[in-house]
Scaffold this motif. Structure first.
Motif, mmCIF file in Angstrom:
data_model
loop_
_atom_site.group_PDB
_atom_site.id
_atom_site.type_symbol
_atom_site.label_atom_id
_atom_site.label_comp_id
_atom_site.label_asym_id
_atom_site.label_seq_id
_atom_site.Cartn_x
_atom_site.Cartn_y
_atom_site.Cartn_z
ATOM 1 N N LEU A 98 0.851 -1.184 0.000
ATOM 2 C CA LEU A 98 0.000 0.000 0.000
ATOM 3 C C LEU A 98 0.889 1.236 0.000
ATOM 4 O O LEU A 98 1.875 1.292 0.721
ATOM 5 C CB LEU A 98 -0.912 0.035 1.232
ATOM 6 N N THR A 99 0.541 2.204 -0.817
ATOM 7 C CA THR A 99 1.290 3.448 -0.852
ATOM 8 C C THR A 99 0.850 4.294 0.335
ATOM 9 O O THR A 99 -0.282 4.770 0.382
ATOM 10 C CB THR A 99 1.016 4.197 -2.169
ATOM 11 N N LEU A 100 1.727 4.451 1.298
ATOM 12 C CA LEU A 100 1.402 5.195 2.507
ATOM 13 C C LEU A 100 2.267 6.454 2.571
ATOM 14 O O LEU A 100 3.475 6.384 2.417
ATOM 15 C CB LEU A 100 1.632 4.331 3.745
ATOM 16 N N PRO A 101 1.655 7.593 2.839
ATOM 17 C CA PRO A 101 2.412 8.837 2.868
ATOM 18 C C PRO A 101 3.204 8.996 4.161
ATOM 19 O O PRO A 101 2.828 8.457 5.197
ATOM 20 C CB PRO A 101 1.329 9.900 2.782
ATOM 21 N N VAL A 102 4.269 9.754 4.061
ATOM 22 C CA VAL A 102 5.058 10.057 5.247
ATOM 23 C C VAL A 102 4.581 11.360 5.866
ATOM 24 O O VAL A 102 4.438 11.480 7.063
ATOM 25 C CB VAL A 102 6.559 10.145 4.883
ATOM 26 N N ASN A 103 4.298 12.350 5.049
ATOM 27 C CA ASN A 103 3.947 13.664 5.571
ATOM 28 C C ASN A 103 2.569 14.138 5.099
ATOM 29 O O ASN A 103 2.334 15.320 4.951
ATOM 30 C CB ASN A 103 5.006 14.681 5.174
ATOM 31 N N ARG A 104 1.665 13.208 4.859
ATOM 32 C CA ARG A 104 0.308 13.537 4.459
ATOM 33 C C ARG A 104 -0.655 12.691 5.301
ATOM 34 O O ARG A 104 -0.286 11.674 5.857
ATOM 35 C CB ARG A 104 0.069 13.216 2.983
ATOM 36 N N THR A 105 -1.912 13.086 5.330
ATOM 37 C CA THR A 105 -2.913 12.328 6.074
ATOM 38 C C THR A 105 -3.388 11.155 5.234
ATOM 39 O O THR A 105 -3.768 11.310 4.078
ATOM 40 C CB THR A 105 -4.114 13.233 6.425
ATOM 41 N N ASN A 106 -3.360 9.988 5.824
ATOM 42 C CA ASN A 106 -3.770 8.753 5.176
ATOM 43 C C ASN A 106 -5.213 8.453 5.581
ATOM 44 O O ASN A 106 -5.554 8.501 6.750
ATOM 45 C CB ASN A 106 -2.835 7.634 5.630
ATOM 46 N N HIS A 107 -6.072 8.152 4.588
ATOM 47 C CA HIS A 107 -7.486 7.896 4.845
ATOM 48 C C HIS A 107 -7.838 6.475 4.409
ATOM 49 O O HIS A 107 -7.493 6.073 3.295
ATOM 50 C CB HIS A 107 -8.365 8.866 4.048
ATOM 51 N N PRO A 108 -8.556 5.719 5.236
ATOM 52 C CA PRO A 108 -9.015 4.401 4.796
ATOM 53 C C PRO A 108 -10.133 4.545 3.768
ATOM 54 O O PRO A 108 -10.887 5.521 3.781
ATOM 55 C CB PRO A 108 -9.524 3.745 6.080
ATOM 56 N N VAL A 109 -10.224 3.592 2.883
ATOM 57 C CA VAL A 109 -11.303 3.558 1.898
ATOM 58 C C VAL A 109 -11.798 2.108 1.834
ATOM 59 O O VAL A 109 -10.987 1.183 1.787
ATOM 60 C CB VAL A 109 -10.857 4.101 0.517
ATOM 61 N N PRO A 110 -13.115 1.888 1.888
ATOM 62 C CA PRO A 110 -13.633 0.517 1.903
ATOM 63 C C PRO A 110 -13.617 -0.109 0.512
ATOM 64 O O PRO A 110 -14.579 -0.019 -0.242
ATOM 65 C CB PRO A 110 -15.062 0.686 2.429
ATOM 66 N N ILE A 111 -12.505 -0.740 0.195
ATOM 67 C CA ILE A 111 -12.364 -1.416 -1.097
ATOM 68 C C ILE A 111 -11.383 -2.570 -0.937
ATOM 69 O O ILE A 111 -10.350 -2.430 -0.287
ATOM 70 C CB ILE A 111 -11.911 -0.426 -2.196
ATOM 71 N N GLY A 112 -11.735 -3.716 -1.492
ATOM 72 C CA GLY A 112 -10.868 -4.889 -1.402
ATOM 73 C C GLY A 112 -10.696 -5.349 0.036
ATOM 74 O O GLY A 112 -11.549 -5.129 0.896
ATOM 75 N N ASP A 113 -9.546 -6.011 0.308
ATOM 76 C CA ASP A 113 -9.238 -6.442 1.669
ATOM 77 C C ASP A 113 -8.865 -5.250 2.543
ATOM 78 O O ASP A 113 -9.166 -5.210 3.721
ATOM 79 C CB ASP A 113 -8.070 -7.433 1.665
ATOM 80 N N VAL A 114 -8.195 -4.286 1.935
ATOM 81 C CA VAL A 114 -7.786 -3.067 2.618
ATOM 82 C C VAL A 114 -7.535 -2.003 1.553
ATOM 83 O O VAL A 114 -7.091 -2.317 0.444
ATOM 84 C CB VAL A 114 -6.532 -3.299 3.500
ATOM 85 N N GLY A 115 -7.859 -0.780 1.866
ATOM 86 C CA GLY A 115 -7.635 0.301 0.918
ATOM 87 C C GLY A 115 -7.336 1.597 1.645
ATOM 88 O O GLY A 115 -7.755 1.794 2.785
ATOM 89 N N THR A 116 -6.604 2.476 0.987
ATOM 90 C CA THR A 116 -6.224 3.745 1.585
ATOM 91 C C THR A 116 -5.976 4.770 0.493
ATOM 92 O O THR A 116 -5.656 4.417 -0.645
ATOM 93 C CB THR A 116 -4.962 3.558 2.459
ATOM 94 N N TYR A 117 -6.159 6.038 0.846
ATOM 95 C CA TYR A 117 -5.825 7.095 -0.100
ATOM 96 C C TYR A 117 -5.265 8.294 0.646
ATOM 97 O O TYR A 117 -5.467 8.452 1.858
ATOM 98 C CB TYR A 117 -7.033 7.519 -0.937
ATOM 99 N N PHE A 118 -4.541 9.122 -0.093
ATOM 100 C CA PHE A 118 -4.071 10.396 0.426
ATOM 101 C C PHE A 118 -3.987 11.367 -0.735
ATOM 102 O O PHE A 118 -3.967 10.960 -1.901
ATOM 103 C CB PHE A 118 -2.729 10.270 1.161
ATOM 104 N N PHE A 119 -3.953 12.650 -0.400
ATOM 105 C CA PHE A 119 -3.869 13.685 -1.420
ATOM 106 C C PHE A 119 -2.437 14.138 -1.590
ATOM 107 O O PHE A 119 -1.708 14.304 -0.615
ATOM 108 C CB PHE A 119 -4.737 14.899 -1.053
ATOM 109 N N GLY A 120 -2.060 14.355 -2.849
ATOM 110 C CA GLY A 120 -0.771 14.948 -3.157
ATOM 111 C C GLY A 120 -0.958 16.435 -3.309
ATOM 112 O O GLY A 120 -2.042 16.988 -3.090
ATOM 113 N N ARG A 121 0.085 17.093 -3.696
ATOM 114 C CA ARG A 121 0.015 18.536 -3.918
ATOM 115 C C ARG A 121 -0.135 18.789 -5.405
ATOM 116 O O ARG A 121 0.704 18.394 -6.192
ATOM 117 C CB ARG A 121 1.273 19.215 -3.422
#
Length: 170
Positions: A98-121
């Motif tokens: 999973l692509t996890l950010p170091v300096n951004r807020t990570n948000h769970p998303v209900p998809i698959g076994d596990v999912g996450t998203y974050f915003f870039g600039r």
């Protein structure tokens, strides 16, 4: 002696590398109508394949015209096998799947076994870039979608739709 052979087999199997078969081309898993809506006026799709020990993957890129809304979509599909360290093929158990950010807020998303998203600039005040990754079994999906003039919930919904398209086709 039978116990020693059994333990030896389990230790050897647990650390053996098993490369997965290649996943299907991800460009063919997203309906053309979805691509047309998300990246209006896109040109030809750019597809690539890659493989390393323990994983194999394909990617697809759609770019809108440079003078238009500036939308772009990148989708990658990875399939995991057992790697040299004995990590199994389940995507959700693999570090870095999973692509996890170091300096951004990570948000769970209900998809698959596990999912996450974050915003870039984005490079524009009204631009949004979302990075979404999800795991389902031995597959990992990564979506990077950029669009200008859209709300944050809309761009997350668009990226989620693309990931669901891919996962539903597997």
């Amino acid at each position: 002696m039978l116990i020693a052979a059994s333990v030896g087999f389990q230790l050897g199997y647990g650390s053996a590398a098993v490369d997965p078969s290649a996943p299907p081309s991800v460009c063919g898993l997203v309906r053309p109508a979805v691509l047309d809506i998300l990246v209006p006026g896109h040109g030809a799709l750019t597809a690539e394949e890659a493989a390393e020990p323990g994983w194999s993957g394909t990617s697809c890129r759609a770019e809108g015209p440079p003078n238009a809304q500036g939308a772009s979509l990148f989708v990658a599909l990875t399939r995991y096998g057992r790697n040299e360290e004995g990590e199994g093929p389940r995507c959700a158990d693999r570090p870095g799947a999973l692509t996890l950010p170091v300096n951004r807020t990570n948000h769970p998303v209900p998809i698959g076994d596990v999912g996450t998203y974050f915003f870039g600039r984005g490079d524009q005040p009204d631009g949004h870039v979302v990075h979404l990754s999800s795991c389902l079994g031995t597959y990992g999906v990564y979506v990077r979608y950029e669009a200008r003039g859209v709300t944050a919930p809309a761009i997350v919904a668009a990226a989620t739709t693309v990931a669901r398209e891919v996962l539903a086709s597997l």
